[in-house]
Design an enzyme around this catalytic site. Structure first.
Site, short mmCIF file in Angstrom:
data_model
loop_
_atom_site.label_atom_id
_atom_site.label_comp_id
_atom_site.label_asym_id
_atom_site.label_seq_id
_atom_site.Cartn_x
_atom_site.Cartn_y
_atom_site.Cartn_z
N GLU A 19 49.08 29.44 60.53
CA GLU A 19 49.54 28.26 59.80
C GLU A 19 50.90 27.83 60.33
OE1 GLU A 19 50.43 25.17 57.62
OE2 GLU A 19 48.44 26.08 57.44
N ASP A 52 40.30 24.33 59.47
CA ASP A 52 40.45 23.22 58.53
C ASP A 52 41.60 22.35 59.04
OD1 ASP A 52 40.53 21.49 56.41
OD2 ASP A 52 41.10 22.96 54.90
N TYR A 67 44.91 26.95 60.64
CA TYR A 67 45.36 25.96 59.64
C TYR A 67 45.09 26.54 58.24
CZ TYR A 67 44.02 23.56 63.95
OH TYR A 67 43.81 23.23 65.28
N CYS A 110 42.73 3.13 46.89
CA CYS A 110 41.34 3.53 46.62
C CYS A 110 40.42 2.41 47.11
CB CYS A 110 41.13 3.78 45.12
SG CYS A 110 42.11 5.16 44.47
N CYS A 117 37.99 16.65 57.11
CA CYS A 117 38.25 15.53 56.21
C CYS A 117 38.04 14.19 56.92
CB CYS A 117 39.67 15.62 55.64
SG CYS A 117 40.98 15.60 56.89
N CYS A 161 47.91 5.56 37.29
CA CYS A 161 46.94 5.72 38.38
C CYS A 161 45.72 6.44 37.83
CB CYS A 161 47.55 6.51 39.54
SG CYS A 161 46.38 6.78 40.90
N GLN A 205 44.29 21.80 48.46
CA GLN A 205 43.45 20.61 48.33
C GLN A 205 43.76 19.87 47.02
OE1 GLN A 205 41.42 19.11 50.29
NE2 GLN A 205 40.63 20.55 51.79
#
Length: 432
Positions: free
Chosen positions: A315, A359, A294, A73, A386, A150, A267
């Site tokens: 896909e 995507d 996708y 992170c 993304c 986490c 996701q």
């Protein structure tokens, strides 16, 4: 060396300038004065390590994570307002630099749960002091870091992870060391308070009593084993064995009921994913023929199905295609079809396409797919990205035919540098 940090880098670093060349400083924040040490010099830029913050940004905070050394992170040291500013800034910079776009970008859709939002974890396992541990590999290395908690994982994932470790220790499950046999990773997924566990290992047998103990853990509904012999980027091996419980996970989006097999991707932030998918549905205009490349388990195709007379999904992962076709049938859509294969190849074979949803992975659209789009020229493209850099580069490659209509970013992965974006592109030239 003292350095004034001027802007954000795409990986969450701060960027200052020395002799007119950028210096990337991990852990630094724009508007800070920092003391740094140059680690590596390259022809056009340098990397430096942060020694001390001499003047702090108002966005800086003390990191709440005790395992920040894993580097998973990149923005734990930045408050949420600063994180949102960083993501909006990176998107704006990328679009201006690569696509020459300086138009309107809608406000970032914020994450309602900035901690405890991640619905899946994929954790390597090792034995330390004779006891099996889960952890992470430090970014860019194979150094294993044991992690007992986490902060971005959903609470149920963390609870089950801890209880699963106790179970694996009870049965003295071996971990892979060198060329031996053993457990490699554990994968845990949570949807609607139901937990699926996948044990990734070399060829080995797990006792039925251990499997039953795992299934007896609260909310665990499914256990699988993935046989992985060789190292590869894909966390799963070629063979997936069902060990007990229910085969599919179940997820609801509005009036849709969706099933997921272990290899099927969804996701990692369920709540924000639903917001993103609903935006795609809202922005899509009515059409005769809709294609989703996708397409995963078909969530966006099925949400948008009432707006199109024919819907085709493409896909690469076969499990996801199986799920998608079953989801279409189970939700009563007889005009929605999914096929397994290469996106560009299958897309090129469809006669008429009015609208396209894409995507793609972080690498963006590959060259064959962009060529296929420019040849087919659907009226509208809804691009879910993304990666701001590859998004902007792809827009630049398509701009001879398409103009940007709307852009909306989403904070899908709080505490990290990642930003999800939807762009609506509209065809501006007549089809040949």
């Amino acid at each position: 060396m003292k350095l004034n940090i001027k802007k954000w880098g795409i990986n969450g670093e701060g960027i200052g300038f020395k002799d007119r060349k950028p210096v990337f400083v991990k852990g630094a924040i724009p508007e800070e004065l920092v003391d740094v040490k140059i680690e590596k010099r390259f022809e056009h830029y340098s990397n430096a390590c942060l020694i001390k913050v001499l003047k702090s940004s108002s966005y800086r905070r003390f990191s709440p994570c005790p395992h920040a050394q894993c580097d998973g992170c990149a923005l734990m040291h930045v408050n949420y307002k600063g994180q949102c500013q960083m993501k909006a800034s990176i998107l704006k910079q990328a679009l201006a630099k690569y696509a020459n776009y300086n138009g309107k970008i809608e406000p970032l859709v914020k994450n309602n749960s900035v901690f405890g939002y991640r619905n899946s974890c994929k954790l390597p396992v090792k034995k330390r002091n004779g006891e099996i541990q889960t952890g992470m590999f430090k970014a860019g290395t194979q150094k294993f870091l044991p992690i007992d908690r986490c902060l971005v994982h959903e609470k149920e994932l963390e609870r089950v992870r801890s209880e699963l470790l106790i179970c694996l220790r009870k049965y003295n499950v071996p971990c892979l060391e060198g060329d031996g046999q053993g457990l490699r990773h554990i994968v845990i997924k949570e949807f609607e308070q139901k937990i699926q566990i996948i044990l990734v290992s070399t060829p080995m047998h797990f006792s039925q009593s251990m499997i039953q103990d795992i299934l007896n853990l609260e909310n665990v509904c499914s256990v699988w084993q993935s046989i992985k012999i060789h190292d590869s980027v894909d966390i799963f091996g070629s063979q997936m064995n069902f060990l007990g419980g229910q085969r599919n996970m179940i997820l609801h989006i509005d009036n849709l009921k969706l099933e997921l097999l272990p290899r099927s991707f969804f996701q990692l932030n369920t709540s924000q994913a639903k917001n993103l998918y609903r935006t795609v549905r809202e922005w899509l205009g009515p059409c005769e023929s809709l294609v989703e490349a996708y397409s995963g388990i078909g969530a966006m195709s099925l949400l948008c199905a009432p707006k199109a007379k024919q819907v085709y999904g493409i896909e690469w992962i076969n499990d996801a295609v199986q799920n998608a076709n079953a989801n279409a049938k189970n939700n009563g859509f007889d005009h929605v079809y999914f096929k397994q294969g290469d996106a560009a190849s299958l897309f090129s074979k469809i006669d008429k396409v009015d609208a396209l949803i894409v995507d793609p992975p972080r690498s963006g659209l590959d060259s064959p797919m962009k060529k296929a789009i420019l040849k087919k020229q659907p009226d509208q493209i809804l691009y879910v990205s993304c990666n701001p850099s590859t998004l902007a580069k792809d827009i630049a490659d398509l701009k001879t035919v398409y103009a940007v209509e709307r852009i909306r970013p989403f904070d899908m992965f709080s505490q990290t540098q990642h930003v999800e974006t939807i762009v609506s592109l509209r065809r501006i030239q007549s089809k040949k």
